[in-house]
Design a protein around this motif. Structure first.
Motif, short mmCIF file in Angstrom:
data_model
loop_
_atom_site.label_atom_id
_atom_site.label_comp_id
_atom_site.label_asym_id
_atom_site.label_seq_id
_atom_site.Cartn_x
_atom_site.Cartn_y
_atom_site.Cartn_z
N GLN A 22 -34.26 -15.77 26.86
CA GLN A 22 -33.94 -14.38 26.46
C GLN A 22 -35.21 -13.56 26.36
OE1 GLN A 22 -31.49 -14.15 22.91
NE2 GLN A 22 -30.91 -12.03 23.30
N TYR A 23 -36.14 -13.87 25.48
CA TYR A 23 -37.46 -13.22 25.48
C TYR A 23 -38.49 -14.34 25.55
CZ TYR A 23 -35.57 -8.68 24.16
OH TYR A 23 -34.88 -7.50 24.15
N ARG A 24 -39.52 -14.14 26.38
CA ARG A 24 -40.61 -15.12 26.47
C ARG A 24 -41.46 -14.98 25.21
NH1 ARG A 24 -41.86 -16.91 31.77
NH2 ARG A 24 -39.84 -17.54 32.66
N MET A 52 -22.73 -2.87 9.92
CA MET A 52 -23.96 -3.66 10.12
C MET A 52 -23.62 -5.08 10.57
SD MET A 52 -27.17 -3.31 10.20
CE MET A 52 -28.72 -4.22 10.07
N TRP A 53 -22.55 -5.63 10.01
CA TRP A 53 -22.11 -6.97 10.41
C TRP A 53 -21.73 -6.97 11.88
CZ3 TRP A 53 -21.20 -12.07 9.00
CH2 TRP A 53 -21.65 -12.45 7.72
N GLN A 54 -21.01 -5.93 12.27
CA GLN A 54 -20.55 -5.85 13.67
C GLN A 54 -21.77 -5.71 14.59
OE1 GLN A 54 -17.93 -2.57 14.59
NE2 GLN A 54 -17.89 -3.20 16.73
N ARG A 103 -39.37 -18.10 16.83
CA ARG A 103 -40.48 -17.68 17.71
C ARG A 103 -40.68 -16.18 17.62
NH1 ARG A 103 -37.87 -17.29 22.01
NH2 ARG A 103 -39.23 -17.59 23.78
N SER A 104 -39.61 -15.46 17.22
CA SER A 104 -39.70 -13.99 17.21
C SER A 104 -40.06 -13.50 15.81
CB SER A 104 -38.35 -13.40 17.62
OG SER A 104 -37.45 -13.54 16.53
N PHE A 105 -40.64 -14.38 15.03
CA PHE A 105 -40.96 -14.05 13.64
C PHE A 105 -42.46 -13.80 13.53
CE2 PHE A 105 -39.70 -13.89 9.31
CZ PHE A 105 -40.76 -14.38 8.56
N PHE A 113 -37.88 -9.99 15.14
CA PHE A 113 -37.53 -9.10 16.24
C PHE A 113 -36.03 -8.77 16.15
CE2 PHE A 113 -38.25 -6.81 19.93
CZ PHE A 113 -37.44 -7.18 20.98
N PHE A 114 -35.71 -7.46 16.14
CA PHE A 114 -34.30 -7.05 15.98
C PHE A 114 -34.15 -5.66 16.58
CE2 PHE A 114 -30.20 -6.81 14.08
CZ PHE A 114 -30.02 -5.52 13.60
N ASP A 115 -33.23 -5.52 17.56
CA ASP A 115 -33.01 -4.18 18.14
C ASP A 115 -34.28 -3.57 18.71
OD1 ASP A 115 -30.40 -3.69 18.07
OD2 ASP A 115 -30.37 -2.38 16.34
N ASP A 131 -28.97 -13.75 0.28
CA ASP A 131 -29.41 -15.15 0.23
C ASP A 131 -29.48 -15.75 1.64
OD1 ASP A 131 -26.68 -14.82 0.31
OD2 ASP A 131 -26.22 -16.56 -0.94
N LEU A 132 -28.53 -15.39 2.50
CA LEU A 132 -28.57 -15.90 3.88
C LEU A 132 -29.80 -15.34 4.59
CD1 LEU A 132 -27.42 -17.25 6.45
CD2 LEU A 132 -26.07 -15.18 6.82
N ILE A 133 -30.03 -14.04 4.43
CA ILE A 133 -31.15 -13.38 5.13
C ILE A 133 -32.47 -13.98 4.65
CG2 ILE A 133 -32.28 -11.17 5.59
CD1 ILE A 133 -29.25 -11.65 6.62
N LEU A 238 -16.71 -14.47 21.81
CA LEU A 238 -17.46 -15.73 21.73
C LEU A 238 -17.87 -16.00 20.29
CD1 LEU A 238 -18.83 -18.15 23.12
CD2 LEU A 238 -20.87 -16.72 23.44
N TYR A 239 -18.22 -14.95 19.56
CA TYR A 239 -18.64 -15.13 18.16
C TYR A 239 -17.47 -15.70 17.35
CZ TYR A 239 -20.57 -13.96 13.54
OH TYR A 239 -21.04 -14.02 12.24
N LYS A 240 -16.27 -15.13 17.60
CA LYS A 240 -15.07 -15.59 16.86
C LYS A 240 -14.74 -17.03 17.24
CE LYS A 240 -12.44 -12.16 18.13
NZ LYS A 240 -11.24 -11.30 18.30
#
Ligand SMILES: CCS(=O)(=O)c1ccc(CC(=O)Nc2nc(-c3ccccc3)c(C(=O)c3ccccc3CC(C)C)s2)cc1
Length: 244
Positions: A22-24, A52-54, A103-105, A113-115, A131-133, A238-240
């Motif tokens: 997806q991203y190198r 935001m969830w969507q 890797r994108s952190f 990396f987001f959007d 807590d998840l985040i 696919l997510y569902k």
């Protein structure tokens, strides 16, 4: 002759990883200093929970699609029976996404990396699952500390995916044989890199990945109860299929 087999296997898995990453890593590195402005952060924070969830579910599903592609190109994975391939992706794809995402952190400023830019935890506030985040950010920090090479991430990703202990496998023996060859491939490159000491750490990280995914499913359950319409009709199919 065994080493030649392990070399071949590693080379093919690394190739699949590169083609479906997806991203190198170098692309992500080049984007690291692109941060969201205060206004952009506020715009995310003023989104409703279901919006935001969507928004995230769509991006996460993109990342999952690349992992499905990665799996399909792994020689040993393709020869497993269809139902076992689906069972392994159902439980393992999110774990590989989280592993890849580390890797994108950027550990310097704790952004991911987001959007198209790099975001801190505050951007995800309206998801209402702090807590998840936090756990995702902590995991990414932890993974960066290991400084894995792309080759090591590729083999580790394949090992996370091809796991004979996953539930509802029809031909467990076959999955075990493929898992063992990937394990040998990973130990082969860790030996070559003089980093055998990483192996126990990687097994520890696999346990953390499993708990992260359980937390993700828990939060998704909570979200689907509160916003059934969004979860059932606005999330990507696919997510569902994989998580709901
Ligand atoms: C993964 C391959 S890659 O080339 O490295 C790559 C490719 C593309 C991107 C861009 C991208 O999609 N970033 C996303 N970031 C997060 C995120 C969000 C909260 C904290 C930390 C990262 C996304 C999520 O939706 C997410 C991820 C993990 C757990 C939970 C969630 C949100 C819940 C609601 C589903 S999507 C990043 C990296």
């Amino acid at each position: 002759s065994f080493c030649i087999f392990a070399d071949e296997l590693c080379a093919s898995i690394v190739h699949c990883h590169r083609e479906t990453s997806q991203y190198r890593a170098e692309e992500l590195q080049a984007l690291k200093l692109k941060l969201f402005s205060r206004e952009e952060i506020q715009a995310y924070q003023s989104k409703s929970v279901d919006e935001m969830w969507q928004h995230c579910a769509v991006r996460l599903t993109d990342a999952v699609q690349y992992v499905v592609e990665f799996a399909k190109r792994i020689p040993g994975f393709r020869m497993l029976n269809q139902n076992d391939q689906i069972a392994l992706l159902k439980t393992g794809s999110m774990e590989v996404v989280l592993l890849r995402m580390s890797r994108s952190f950027n550990t310097e400023n704790s952004t991911v990396f987001f959007d198209g830019k790099f975001a801190g935890v505050e951007i995800f506030k309206s998801l209402a699952c702090g807590d998840l985040i936090m756990a995702v950010f902590d995991f990414a920090h932890d993974m960066c500390a290991l400084k894995l090479s792309e080759q090591q991430i590729a083999l580790f990703s394949a090992l996370v995916l091809i796991n004979a202990d996953r539930p509802c496998l029809e031909e467990r023996g076959k999955v075990q044989r493929v898992q063992r060859s990937v394990e040998l491939g990973l130990t082969h490159i860790l030996h070559r890199d003089h980093q055998e000491n990483l192996m126990p750490k990687l097994y520890q990280r696999m346990a953390v990945l499993r708990s992260l995914c359980r937390l993700h499913l828990e939060k998704l359950g909570w979200f689907s109860q509160r916003y059934p319409l969004t979860a059932h009709s606005l999330f990507p199919p696919l997510y569902k299929e994989l998580f709901a």
